[in-house]
Design a protein around this motif. Structure first.
Motif, PDB file in Angstrom:
ATOM      1  N   UNK A 152       0.824  -1.211   0.000  1.00 28.70           N
ATOM      2  CA  UNK A 152       0.000   0.000   0.000  1.00 28.70           C
ATOM      3  C   UNK A 152       0.856   1.257   0.000  1.00 28.70           C
ATOM      4  N   UNK A 153       1.999   1.220   0.683  1.00 29.96           N
ATOM      5  CA  UNK A 153       2.909   2.357   0.677  1.00 29.96           C
ATOM      6  C   UNK A 153       3.443   2.602  -0.729  1.00 29.96           C
ATOM      7  N   UNK A 154       3.815   1.540  -1.419  1.00 31.27           N
ATOM      8  CA  UNK A 154       4.273   1.679  -2.801  1.00 31.27           C
ATOM      9  C   UNK A 154       3.180   2.291  -3.664  1.00 31.27           C
ATOM     10  N   UNK A 155       1.941   1.874  -3.464  1.00 28.49           N
ATOM     11  CA  UNK A 155       0.833   2.382  -4.262  1.00 28.49           C
ATOM     12  C   UNK A 155       0.608   3.865  -4.018  1.00 28.49           C
ATOM     13  N   UNK A 156       0.754   4.302  -2.777  1.00 26.71           N
ATOM     14  CA  UNK A 156       0.613   5.719  -2.458  1.00 26.71           C
ATOM     15  C   UNK A 156       1.676   6.543  -3.199  1.00 26.71           C
ATOM     16  N   UNK A 157       2.912   6.058  -3.218  1.00 30.38           N
ATOM     17  CA  UNK A 157       3.985   6.766  -3.926  1.00 30.38           C
ATOM     18  C   UNK A 157       3.672   6.855  -5.419  1.00 30.38           C
ATOM     19  N   UNK A 158       3.187   5.748  -6.000  1.00 27.59           N
ATOM     20  CA  UNK A 158       2.863   5.745  -7.429  1.00 27.59           C
ATOM     21  C   UNK A 158       1.772   6.765  -7.743  1.00 27.59           C
ATOM     22  N   UNK A 159       0.722   6.785  -6.955  1.00 27.17           N
ATOM     23  CA  UNK A 159      -0.394   7.695  -7.223  1.00 27.17           C
ATOM     24  C   UNK A 159       0.024   9.157  -7.100  1.00 27.17           C
ATOM     25  N   UNK A 160       0.933   9.461  -6.173  1.00 23.36           N
ATOM     26  CA  UNK A 160       1.419  10.838  -6.044  1.00 23.36           C
ATOM     27  C   UNK A 160       2.156  11.267  -7.309  1.00 23.36           C
ATOM     28  N   UNK A 161       3.010  10.393  -7.836  1.00 22.46           N
ATOM     29  CA  UNK A 161       3.760  10.725  -9.048  1.00 22.46           C
ATOM     30  C   UNK A 161       2.804  10.860 -10.240  1.00 22.46           C
ATOM     31  N   UNK A 162       1.830   9.967 -10.357  1.00 21.66           N
ATOM     32  CA  UNK A 162       0.883  10.028 -11.472  1.00 21.66           C
ATOM     33  C   UNK A 162       0.081  11.320 -11.434  1.00 21.66           C
ATOM     34  N   UNK A 163      -0.387  11.715 -10.257  1.00 21.44           N
ATOM     35  CA  UNK A 163      -1.167  12.944 -10.136  1.00 21.44           C
ATOM     36  C   UNK A 163      -0.321  14.173 -10.445  1.00 21.44           C
ATOM     37  N   UNK A 164       0.930  14.147 -10.023  1.00 23.69           N
ATOM     38  CA  UNK A 164       1.810  15.302 -10.217  1.00 23.69           C
ATOM     39  C   UNK A 164       2.274  15.442 -11.662  1.00 23.69           C
TER      40      UNK A 164
END
Length: 247
Positions: free
Chosen positions: A98-110
């Protein structure tokens, strides 16, 4: 190749249609290396740094919980499974995923995402041929990535990690998600093409008896993809478009 020999085309997403595999790789590396370097982290095992070789050997193309389990097992690290709702600071298999997924979503949104030009060229060509297309991705983020890339209208079906979980389908290298996608677009597997950049995804296509499994070498290696069952390996999907169309 002659696309008239086939009735449908199934695309993996990350690394095949969009360069989001690079974002996934960075997110995995950040998460695992932070965990491995933490002297208070439980589980024992080999704590040497996580590398790209670990990504291709244990994580690439798999559902994220499976990727965490397989990597930890390769290092002899034992953690509890945890639950889907575990926060990123939970020392569990699902907490790390889940931590990895949070990092991915932040980069995708940015940063957003743009599809590979060669992949768009092939999508355009297949649309002209009126072949039904689907995405088969281990990522739960697949619909958001397709939307961000402006490709939501190109695919008749999207079988994401969330869909697989909801339907109880095992992830790649099992063929079930690809078989389900073929059913959704109404094509027999023997006349369906699979496009994959991950060894586990190529293995899934080969195990499912699909008409053609094409490996896309974005780093896994031509030999590894061929050994996994790819009948053809390309470095860019533009190679699958007739030369007269590419001009």
């Amino acid at each position: 190749m002659d696309w008239a020999d086939y009735d449908a085309v199934l695309f993996d997403l990350d690394g095949v249609v969009t360069p989001t595999a690079e974002v996934h790789m960075r997110a995995w590396s950040q998460m695992f290396n932070d965990f491995l370097a933490d002297p208070a982290a439980p589980g024992g095992g080999d704590r040497s740094p996580y590398t790209d070789a670990d990504y291709f050997a244990h994580v690439d193309g798999k559902p994220r919980y499976d990727g965490v389990r397989d990597f930890l097992a390769s290092r002899g690290i034992t953690l509890p499974e945890g639950s889907d709702g575990d926060a990123g600071d939970a020392a569990t298999v699902r907490g790390l995923a889940n931590l990895k997924n949070e990092d991915f979503n932040r980069v995708l949104e940015r940063d957003g995402v743009e599809a590979f030009p060669g992949s768009v060229l092939l999508l355009d060509h297949l649309r002209e041929l009126d072949l039904p297309l689907a995405v088969v991705s281990s990522s739960r983020n697949a619909p958001a990535v397709i939307e961000a890339a402006g490709l939501a209208d190109r695919f008749r079906a999207v079988v994401s990690g969330a869909v697989a979980e909801d339907r109880g389908l095992p992830g790649k290298p099992a063929p079930d998600t690809f078989v389900h996608a073929a059913e959704l677009v109404g094509a027999p597997v023997a006349r369906t093409v699979v496009l994959e950049d991950a060894v586990s995804g190529v293995e899934a296509g080969a195990a499912g008896g699909f008409g053609l499994v094409i490996g896309v070498d974005r780093g896994a290696g031509r030999e590894a993809l061929t050994r996994a069952g790819a009948s053809l390996v390309v470095s860019d999907l533009a190679e699958l478009v007739p030369a007269e169309v590419r001009r």
